[in-house]
Design a protein around this motif. Structure first.
Motif, PDB file in Angstrom:
ATOM      1  N   PRO A 103       0.778  -1.247   0.000  1.00 14.59           N
ATOM      2  CA  PRO A 103       0.000   0.000   0.000  1.00 14.59           C
ATOM      3  C   PRO A 103       0.806   1.292   0.000  1.00 14.59           C
ATOM      4  O   PRO A 103       0.264   2.352  -0.287  1.00 14.59           O
ATOM      5  CB  PRO A 103      -0.791  -0.102   1.301  1.00 14.59           C
ATOM      6  N   ASN A 104       2.099   1.223   0.335  1.00 10.12           N
ATOM      7  CA  ASN A 104       2.926   2.436   0.439  1.00 10.12           C
ATOM      8  C   ASN A 104       2.333   3.507   1.361  1.00 10.12           C
ATOM      9  O   ASN A 104       2.362   4.697   1.053  1.00 10.12           O
ATOM     10  CB  ASN A 104       3.216   3.020  -0.949  1.00 10.12           C
ATOM     11  N   PHE A 105       1.796   3.071   2.486  1.00  8.91           N
ATOM     12  CA  PHE A 105       1.348   4.031   3.501  1.00  8.91           C
ATOM     13  C   PHE A 105       2.568   4.745   4.068  1.00  8.91           C
ATOM     14  O   PHE A 105       3.585   4.102   4.345  1.00  8.91           O
ATOM     15  CB  PHE A 105       0.662   3.308   4.679  1.00  8.91           C
ATOM     16  N   ASN A 106       2.437   6.033   4.272  1.00  6.13           N
ATOM     17  CA  ASN A 106       3.518   6.796   4.902  1.00  6.13           C
ATOM     18  C   ASN A 106       3.191   6.956   6.388  1.00  6.13           C
ATOM     19  O   ASN A 106       2.360   7.778   6.775  1.00  6.13           O
ATOM     20  CB  ASN A 106       3.649   8.163   4.216  1.00  6.13           C
ATOM     21  N   TYR A 214       0.251   3.239  15.518  1.00  7.92           N
ATOM     22  CA  TYR A 214      -1.097   3.850  15.579  1.00  7.92           C
ATOM     23  C   TYR A 214      -1.503   4.405  14.217  1.00  7.92           C
ATOM     24  O   TYR A 214      -2.666   4.360  13.838  1.00  7.92           O
ATOM     25  CB  TYR A 214      -1.133   4.958  16.627  1.00  7.92           C
ATOM     26  N   LYS A 215      -0.514   4.946  13.505  1.00  5.58           N
ATOM     27  CA  LYS A 215      -0.809   5.516  12.178  1.00  5.58           C
ATOM     28  C   LYS A 215      -1.261   4.399  11.229  1.00  5.58           C
ATOM     29  O   LYS A 215      -2.184   4.593  10.426  1.00  5.58           O
ATOM     30  CB  LYS A 215       0.435   6.237  11.647  1.00  5.58           C
ATOM     31  N   PHE A 216      -0.632   3.237  11.354  1.00  8.68           N
ATOM     32  CA  PHE A 216      -1.032   2.097  10.517  1.00  8.68           C
ATOM     33  C   PHE A 216      -2.499   1.731  10.795  1.00  8.68           C
ATOM     34  O   PHE A 216      -3.270   1.445   9.878  1.00  8.68           O
ATOM     35  CB  PHE A 216      -0.100   0.905  10.784  1.00  8.68           C
ATOM     36  N   GLU A 217      -2.876   1.770  12.072  1.00 10.15           N
ATOM     37  CA  GLU A 217      -4.282   1.496  12.430  1.00 10.15           C
ATOM     38  C   GLU A 217      -5.199   2.499  11.727  1.00 10.15           C
ATOM     39  O   GLU A 217      -6.261   2.141  11.225  1.00 10.15           O
ATOM     40  CB  GLU A 217      -4.492   1.611  13.947  1.00 10.15           C
ATOM     41  N   GLN A 218      -4.777   3.775  11.704  1.00 12.87           N
ATOM     42  CA  GLN A 218      -5.633   4.797  11.091  1.00 12.87           C
ATOM     43  C   GLN A 218      -5.821   4.561   9.587  1.00 12.87           C
ATOM     44  O   GLN A 218      -6.904   4.805   9.055  1.00 12.87           O
ATOM     45  CB  GLN A 218      -5.025   6.187  11.331  1.00 12.87           C
ATOM     46  N   TYR A 219      -4.773   4.054   8.925  1.00 16.62           N
ATOM     47  CA  TYR A 219      -4.860   3.784   7.492  1.00 16.62           C
ATOM     48  C   TYR A 219      -5.785   2.602   7.178  1.00 16.62           C
ATOM     49  O   TYR A 219      -6.214   2.442   6.033  1.00 16.62           O
ATOM     50  CB  TYR A 219      -3.472   3.441   6.937  1.00 16.62           C
ATOM     51  N   THR A 220      -6.027   1.735   8.164  1.00 11.90           N
ATOM     52  CA  THR A 220      -6.726   0.472   7.885  1.00 11.90           C
ATOM     53  C   THR A 220      -8.049   0.323   8.640  1.00 11.90           C
ATOM     54  O   THR A 220      -8.694  -0.722   8.533  1.00 11.90           O
ATOM     55  CB  THR A 220      -5.816  -0.718   8.270  1.00 11.90           C
ATOM     56  N   CYS A 221      -8.432   1.337   9.413  1.00 11.64           N
ATOM     57  CA  CYS A 221      -9.656   1.221  10.209  1.00 11.64           C
ATOM     58  C   CYS A 221     -10.595   2.391   9.931  1.00 11.64           C
ATOM     59  O   CYS A 221     -10.155   3.532   9.793  1.00 11.64           O
ATOM     60  CB  CYS A 221      -9.334   1.221  11.704  1.00 11.64           C
ATOM     61  N   ALA A 222     -11.896   2.068   9.887  1.00 14.83           N
ATOM     62  CA  ALA A 222     -12.921   3.104   9.703  1.00 14.83           C
ATOM     63  C   ALA A 222     -13.807   3.157  10.949  1.00 14.83           C
ATOM     64  O   ALA A 222     -13.895   2.182  11.698  1.00 14.83           O
ATOM     65  CB  ALA A 222     -13.765   2.759   8.480  1.00 14.83           C
ATOM     66  N   ASP A 223     -14.464   4.299  11.140  1.00 10.37           N
ATOM     67  CA  ASP A 223     -15.318   4.464  12.325  1.00 10.37           C
ATOM     68  C   ASP A 223     -16.650   3.716  12.196  1.00 10.37           C
ATOM     69  O   ASP A 223     -17.298   3.442  13.203  1.00 10.37           O
ATOM     70  CB  ASP A 223     -15.604   5.952  12.571  1.00 10.37           C
ATOM     71  N   GLN A 324       7.653   3.660   5.489  1.00  8.82           N
ATOM     72  CA  GLN A 324       6.738   3.340   4.383  1.00  8.82           C
ATOM     73  C   GLN A 324       6.310   1.888   4.533  1.00  8.82           C
ATOM     74  O   GLN A 324       7.171   0.999   4.617  1.00  8.82           O
ATOM     75  CB  GLN A 324       7.450   3.470   3.030  1.00  8.82           C
ATOM     76  N   VAL A 325       5.027   1.620   4.533  1.00  9.18           N
ATOM     77  CA  VAL A 325       4.561   0.221   4.601  1.00  9.18           C
ATOM     78  C   VAL A 325       4.695  -0.375   3.205  1.00  9.18           C
ATOM     79  O   VAL A 325       4.031   0.062   2.270  1.00  9.18           O
ATOM     80  CB  VAL A 325       3.107   0.124   5.099  1.00  9.18           C
TER      81      VAL A 325
END
Ligand code: A3P
Ligand code: MG
Length: 420
Positions: A103-106, A214-223, A324-325
């Motif tokens: 995914p190239n998450f930063n 925590y940032k990785f969680e934010q990229y992969t989780c919705a409310d 970078q993921v």
């Protein structure tokens, strides 16, 4: 119970080799207990603590049949909001949104401008779990006059994770405070001097890397179940959703709580805790040595943390040194023990679980006085045995009056003669 305990630890194989060589430290932690003082006075300089007052951590004593561990059942949950307020509901539960494989998450994004960090100098002890117990006591009350909650141990999942990994830990020791109230043992961690020093002296790089998870969680989780992740939002580590599970390890009835990162979004997913997912980040693996270290150290911690509450799935984001993921991989908790079998002399789930079970037996055998102001402080340092000291009305007392009052009231009700 004693027989089982002795069989596992003190009477088998080399009896002498796991006797304690040292008394528990009385310098760092003030000892008020008369029993220990008398023992200290009686002891000659070369004398060891009696073996019943220490517990060996040597793996050989715990490499036996896997103990009974009942399927954990979720009996409730709670949420902590952005100000760390307790809510007896699931408002902070998030929903998994599967990312691309590469995914190239930063993970560095937002660290300086969209990050609210929980103050980890504030020690909340068991307070949130105790609030949950009082709000849900109708779910717990037993007819047992000695133990009205019908539970032997109340603690955080994270404390149990530390116990599970103890036979393989070589860096960090622990301190666990235990008090007995109305028949139930409460276990609450006390920060060690080393942990405090490490926390206060973290490098800026380490601080930032702690954010990455925590940032990785934010990229992969919705409310919401149908929603999308909002990677432009604020990461606030005060917020948490915690499951409360009940289970049994050998003869020990446990109630513990642990933070859950998210759940499967589908309404067809199994009931909790089987729908929960643990999110993790780890450095990408290039060499056999790195893979071996990942299996030996990381997977042990990941397995212990998720196995305890019955979380079946771990989604790992492998990242480069710049945050970078680069790859996402899913691990089934139940398959981790197979995955590591190729490693020479690797960790064993049975050793982890038997050690935890025997530690809980050791606590039951040691903590005889039912008094919320009395703390038995169990202490362990790598390469040593578990020892303990006792402390009355000290800085270690952790059961708050508001909880003691309510539970004592319950205890009285349960013990009252039936009304005519
Ligand atoms: P990672 O586990 O991906 O590194 P958890 O995985 O338990 O849900 O915790 C979320 C994140 O909190 C972790 O992400 C890590 O960044 C941080 N964290 C948790 N426990 C930590 C610890 N003992 N030391 C440092 N960071 C920790
Ligand atoms: Mg996580």
């Amino acid at each position: 119970m004693d027989r089982h305990y002795n069989k596992g630890n003190f009477n088998s194989r080399s009896h002498q080799s796991h006797l304690s060589q040292e008394r528990p430290s009385s310098k760092r932690h003030h000892e008020y207990d008369r029993g220990n003082e008398m023992h200290a006075r009686r002891a000659r300089p070369s004398e060891c603590l009696s073996p019943s007052q220490t517990l060996s951590v040597s793996r050989q004593f715990y490499d036996r049949d896997f103990p009974v561990y009942k399927q954990p059942v979720e009996i409730g949950y709670f949420s902590l909001d952005s100000k760390r307020n307790f809510w007896n509901d699931a408002r902070q539960l998030r929903y998994y949104v599967e990312p691309e494989r590469c995914p190239n998450f930063n993970l560095r994004d937002g660290y300086h401008d969209r990050f609210v960090k929980r103050d980890d100098g504030i020690k909340e002890k068991l307070d949130h779990i105790l609030k949950w117990i009082l709000a849900n006591k109708h779910k717990l009350q037993s007819r047992d006059a000695i133990c009205p909650l019908g539970i032997d141990f109340v603690t955080w999942r994270g404390h149990l994770t530390k116990l599970l990994t103890t036979p393989y830990e070589t860096q960090d020791g622990w301190l666990l405070a235990v008090s007995r109230l109305a028949g139930t043992f409460y276990i609450s961690e006390v920060e060690t001097e080393k942990a405090r020093r490490d926390r206060e002296n973290r490098t800026e790089r380490h601080e930032e890397m702690m954010y990455w998870g925590y940032k990785f969680e934010q990229y992969t989780c919705a409310d919401d179940a149908q929603g999308s992740p909002d990677s432009g939002g604020v990461v606030n580590t005060n917020e948490a959703f915690c499951t409360v599970v009940q289970t049994r390890l050998s003869e020990h009835k446990l109630l513990f709580s642990g933070e859950v990162d998210c759940r499967e979004a589908s309404s067809c997913a199994p009931a909790a805790p089987a729908c929960y997912i643990e999110m993790k980040t780890s450095a990408e693996i290039h060499t056999p040595k790195q893979r071996s270290n990942f299996h030996r150290y990381k997977l042990l911690k990941w397995w212990a943390q998720s196995f305890l509450p019955g979380v079946p799935k771990i989604v790992a984001g492998f990242r480069d040194s710049d945050g970078q993921v680069v790859q996402v991989e899913t691990f089934k908790t139940s398959q981790i023990s197979q995955l590591i079998k190729t490693e020479y002399n690797c960790w064993k789930p049975t050793v982890c679980m038997n050690f935890c079970s025997d530690f809980l037996s050791f606590v039951k055998k040691t903590v005889k006085e039912d008094d919320p102001k009395l703390v038995y402080l169990f202490s362990w340092e790598p390469h040593k045995d578990v020892t303990f000291t006792t402390h009355r009305d000290s800085e270690y007392t952790f059961l708050p009056n508001w909880f003691v009052k309510e539970i004592t009231g319950l205890h009285r009700e349960t013990n009252a003669p039936p009304r005519a």
